[in-house]
Design a protein around this motif. Structure first.
Motif, short mmCIF file in Angstrom:
data_model
loop_
_atom_site.label_atom_id
_atom_site.label_comp_id
_atom_site.label_asym_id
_atom_site.label_seq_id
_atom_site.Cartn_x
_atom_site.Cartn_y
_atom_site.Cartn_z
N ILE A 1 -6.81 19.39 13.27
CA ILE A 1 -7.46 18.10 13.42
C ILE A 1 -7.24 17.59 14.83
N ASP B 1 -11.69 13.54 15.35
CA ASP B 1 -12.24 13.88 14.04
C ASP B 1 -12.25 12.65 13.14
N ARG B 2 -13.32 12.49 12.38
CA ARG B 2 -13.34 11.45 11.37
C ARG B 2 -12.59 11.97 10.15
N ARG B 3 -11.48 11.33 9.83
CA ARG B 3 -10.60 11.87 8.79
C ARG B 3 -11.29 11.95 7.43
N SER B 4 -12.14 10.97 7.10
CA SER B 4 -12.81 10.99 5.81
C SER B 4 -13.75 12.19 5.71
#
Length: 205
Positions: free
Chosen positions: A135, A139-142
């Motif tokens: 990651i 990065d968009r975690r969702s």
């Protein structure tokens, strides 16, 4: 899976070791940094176990920036193949480069991918190649979590540290059974080609 790019590049002819890995550092911000981290991990693999290394270079990515970030030098010699971008090397580690338009050639000639890409990761898994990723701050975690729910074990997620990436890679390189198992997981999760034909059939019906 219906749109995996294949170009004029013979990756298999460049194979020298029993195994190979394709690097997919992405095409957005942090591409050079991601590539440098992937290369750092490869340098930690014992030379006797180090695989052949291929790199798919997206059209928006500067090879010079990649080389500088990873402390590699570009070899100017090119073949007559239209997708050939030459090599990067430090005298010990060599990275064979091809345009992203020949990504399919690289993946099919490899056993594992190290990927920070989006669609290319999905295509790699669908071709039965397990992926190692980390990651990054953008990065968009969702979204990352949603993707991981789809990919399952086929995409191995590690911390953005060369040592952890190298450990994950070495495990796959030395464990044929596990590498094959994860490759099958990826194929099962993603499925094969044929979606376009199915969609067209529904439209025509």
């Amino acid at each position: 899976m219906d749109a995996i790019p294949v170009g004029e590049y013979n990756a298999r002819a460049r194979r020298r070791t029993p195994l190979a890995v394709t690097l997919l550092p992405g095409s957005r911000a942090l591409t050079a940094e991601s590539f440098a981290l992937q290369v750092s991990a490869l340098r930690l693999i014992p030379e006797s176990e180090r695989p052949d290394v291929f790199l798919a270079v997206a059209g928006s990515v500067s090879v010079d920036e990649l080389a500088k970030a990873a402390n590699l030098r570009r070899t100017p010699l090119l073949s007559t193949e239209s997708a050939d971008l030459g090599e990067l090397s430090d005298g010990n580690l060599t990275v064979h480069m091809a345009r992203g338009s020949a990504m399919g050639n690289l993946i099919e000639a490899s056993d594992v991918v190290m990927s920070q890409a989006g669609t290319a990761t999905i295509q790699s898994l669908g071709l039965g190649r397990p992926a190692i990723t980390f990651i990054n701050p953008r990065d968009r975690r969702s979204r990352f979590a949603d993707e991981q729910n789809l990919f399952g074990e086929a995409r191995i997620v590690v911390e953005p540290k060369a040592e952890e990436i190298a450990t994950a890679l070495r495990r796959l390189l030395t464990d044929t059974v596990e590498r094959t198992r994860l490759g099958q997981v990826g194929q099962d999760r993603i499925g094969g080609p044929g979606a376009m034909e199915a969609i067209l059939a529904e439209i025509r019906a």
